[in-house]
Design a protein around this motif. Sequence first.
Motif, PDB file in Angstrom:
ATOM      1  N   ILE A  46       0.879  -1.175   0.000  1.00  0.00           N
ATOM      2  CA  ILE A  46       0.000   0.000   0.000  1.00  0.00           C
ATOM      3  C   ILE A  46       0.910   1.215   0.000  1.00  0.00           C
ATOM      4  N   SER A  47       0.712   2.108  -0.954  1.00  0.00           N
ATOM      5  CA  SER A  47       1.644   3.227  -1.092  1.00  0.00           C
ATOM      6  C   SER A  47       1.216   4.510  -0.377  1.00  0.00           C
ATOM      7  N   SER A  48      -0.051   4.653  -0.030  1.00  0.00           N
ATOM      8  CA  SER A  48      -0.476   5.915   0.602  1.00  0.00           C
ATOM      9  C   SER A  48      -0.893   5.696   2.053  1.00  0.00           C
ATOM     10  N   LEU A  49      -0.677   6.714   2.859  1.00  0.00           N
ATOM     11  CA  LEU A  49      -1.082   6.651   4.261  1.00  0.00           C
ATOM     12  C   LEU A  49      -2.590   6.476   4.371  1.00  0.00           C
ATOM     13  N   LEU A  50      -3.351   7.176   3.560  1.00  0.00           N
ATOM     14  CA  LEU A  50      -4.814   7.065   3.595  1.00  0.00           C
ATOM     15  C   LEU A  50      -5.262   5.635   3.334  1.00  0.00           C
ATOM     16  N   ASP A  51      -4.712   5.003   2.327  1.00  0.00           N
ATOM     17  CA  ASP A  51      -5.088   3.620   2.026  1.00  0.00           C
ATOM     18  C   ASP A  51      -4.649   2.663   3.132  1.00  0.00           C
ATOM     19  N   ALA A  52      -3.500   2.933   3.742  1.00  0.00           N
ATOM     20  CA  ALA A  52      -3.026   2.101   4.860  1.00  0.00           C
ATOM     21  C   ALA A  52      -3.972   2.228   6.047  1.00  0.00           C
ATOM     22  N   VAL A  53      -4.392   3.439   6.360  1.00  0.00           N
ATOM     23  CA  VAL A  53      -5.334   3.670   7.462  1.00  0.00           C
ATOM     24  C   VAL A  53      -6.618   2.890   7.224  1.00  0.00           C
ATOM     25  N   LYS A  54      -7.141   2.959   6.009  1.00  0.00           N
ATOM     26  CA  LYS A  54      -8.397   2.268   5.690  1.00  0.00           C
ATOM     27  C   LYS A  54      -8.241   0.755   5.748  1.00  0.00           C
ATOM     28  N   LYS A  57      -7.092  -0.235   9.582  1.00  0.00           N
ATOM     29  CA  LYS A  57      -7.999   0.318  10.586  1.00  0.00           C
ATOM     30  C   LYS A  57      -7.215   0.742  11.828  1.00  0.00           C
ATOM     31  N   MET A  58      -6.282   1.662  11.596  1.00  0.00           N
ATOM     32  CA  MET A  58      -5.411   2.157  12.658  1.00  0.00           C
ATOM     33  C   MET A  58      -6.215   2.813  13.770  1.00  0.00           C
ATOM     34  N   THR A  59      -5.785   2.592  14.996  1.00  0.00           N
ATOM     35  CA  THR A  59      -6.442   3.221  16.143  1.00  0.00           C
ATOM     36  C   THR A  59      -5.627   4.382  16.689  1.00  0.00           C
ATOM     37  N   VAL A  60      -4.333   4.368  16.477  1.00  0.00           N
ATOM     38  CA  VAL A  60      -3.452   5.458  16.884  1.00  0.00           C
ATOM     39  C   VAL A  60      -2.521   5.743  15.721  1.00  0.00           C
ATOM     40  N   LEU A  61      -2.286   7.009  15.455  1.00  0.00           N
ATOM     41  CA  LEU A  61      -1.404   7.405  14.362  1.00  0.00           C
ATOM     42  C   LEU A  61      -0.385   8.379  14.916  1.00  0.00           C
ATOM     43  N   ILE A  62       0.885   8.027  14.801  1.00  0.00           N
ATOM     44  CA  ILE A  62       1.968   8.880  15.272  1.00  0.00           C
ATOM     45  C   ILE A  62       2.817   9.268  14.071  1.00  0.00           C
ATOM     46  N   GLU A  63       2.912  10.553  13.831  1.00  0.00           N
ATOM     47  CA  GLU A  63       3.752  11.037  12.731  1.00  0.00           C
ATOM     48  C   GLU A  63       5.053  11.546  13.329  1.00  0.00           C
ATOM     49  N   SER A  64       6.157  11.018  12.831  1.00  0.00           N
ATOM     50  CA  SER A  64       7.447  11.444  13.373  1.00  0.00           C
ATOM     51  C   SER A  64       8.405  11.916  12.291  1.00  0.00           C
ATOM     52  N   SER A  65       7.895  12.228  11.133  1.00  0.00           N
ATOM     53  CA  SER A  65       8.762  12.662  10.036  1.00  0.00           C
ATOM     54  C   SER A  65       8.860  14.175  10.001  1.00  0.00           C
ATOM     55  N   GLY A  66       9.796  14.646   9.232  1.00  0.00           N
ATOM     56  CA  GLY A  66       9.930  16.074   9.027  1.00  0.00           C
ATOM     57  C   GLY A  66       9.081  16.564   7.871  1.00  0.00           C
ATOM     58  N   VAL A  67       8.358  15.642   7.243  1.00  0.00           N
ATOM     59  CA  VAL A  67       7.505  15.990   6.108  1.00  0.00           C
ATOM     60  C   VAL A  67       6.170  16.490   6.643  1.00  0.00           C
ATOM     61  N   GLY A  68       5.844  17.715   6.333  1.00  0.00           N
ATOM     62  CA  GLY A  68       4.593  18.286   6.815  1.00  0.00           C
ATOM     63  C   GLY A  68       3.385  17.834   6.017  1.00  0.00           C
ATOM     64  N   LYS A  69       2.223  18.010   6.604  1.00  0.00           N
ATOM     65  CA  LYS A  69       0.934  17.735   5.964  1.00  0.00           C
ATOM     66  C   LYS A  69       0.767  16.289   5.522  1.00  0.00           C
ATOM     67  N   THR A  70       1.341  15.370   6.289  1.00  0.00           N
ATOM     68  CA  THR A  70       1.177  13.952   5.990  1.00  0.00           C
ATOM     69  C   THR A  70      -0.169  13.461   6.512  1.00  0.00           C
ATOM     70  N   ILE A  71      -0.519  13.904   7.705  1.00  0.00           N
ATOM     71  CA  ILE A  71      -1.813  13.531   8.278  1.00  0.00           C
ATOM     72  C   ILE A  71      -2.818  14.582   7.816  1.00  0.00           C
ATOM     73  N   THR A  72      -3.568  14.222   6.808  1.00  0.00           N
ATOM     74  CA  THR A  72      -4.525  15.149   6.200  1.00  0.00           C
ATOM     75  C   THR A  72      -5.907  15.008   6.829  1.00  0.00           C
ATOM     76  N   LYS A  73      -6.776  15.915   6.476  1.00  0.00           N
ATOM     77  CA  LYS A  73      -8.166  15.858   6.930  1.00  0.00           C
ATOM     78  C   LYS A  73      -8.794  14.519   6.505  1.00  0.00           C
ATOM     79  N   GLU A  74      -8.485  14.060   5.289  1.00  0.00           N
ATOM     80  CA  GLU A  74      -9.044  12.794   4.785  1.00  0.00           C
ATOM     81  C   GLU A  74      -8.570  11.604   5.619  1.00  0.00           C
ATOM     82  N   VAL A  75      -7.310  11.632   6.055  1.00  0.00           N
ATOM     83  CA  VAL A  75      -6.770  10.546   6.888  1.00  0.00           C
ATOM     84  C   VAL A  75      -7.505  10.517   8.227  1.00  0.00           C
ATOM     85  N   VAL A  76      -7.657  11.669   8.859  1.00  0.00           N
ATOM     86  CA  VAL A  76      -8.354  11.742  10.145  1.00  0.00           C
ATOM     87  C   VAL A  76      -9.811  11.328   9.988  1.00  0.00           C
ATOM     88  N   GLU A  77     -10.477  11.798   8.939  1.00  0.00           N
ATOM     89  CA  GLU A  77     -11.874  11.417   8.711  1.00  0.00           C
ATOM     90  C   GLU A  77     -12.013   9.916   8.491  1.00  0.00           C
TER      91      GLU A  77
END
Length: 92
Positions: A46-54, A57-77
């Motif tokens: 799976i290449s995208s975070l959104l598809d991985a979340v779906k 079915k992640m229950t906790v998401l921790i972003e630790s990269s220096g890349v901004g805007k990885t956790i988008t509104k669509e990911v949270v929704e």
Amino acid sequence: MKTTKAPLEEARKKIWLVVSKGLIVHSHMESLQSFQKPWAYEHKPISSLLDAVKSIKMTVLIESSGVGKTITKEVVEAMTTFNEVISLQLQN
């Protein structure tokens, strides 16, 4: 893991890692760094975070990269469709 007395391998099965190229899976073992290999599981790539979340079915998401805007509104929704969202963004 040590406080709950859960065996290391059992605890690891509850943690999935997503890197810039996508979900860390067994089919990518040859391209993984040594510290990533224990976290590779049998799963379709799976290449995208959104598809991985779906898919996972992640229950906790921790972003630790220096890349901004990885956790988008669509990911949270997407996460809110199956649980309450816990999102931690660790940035320096």
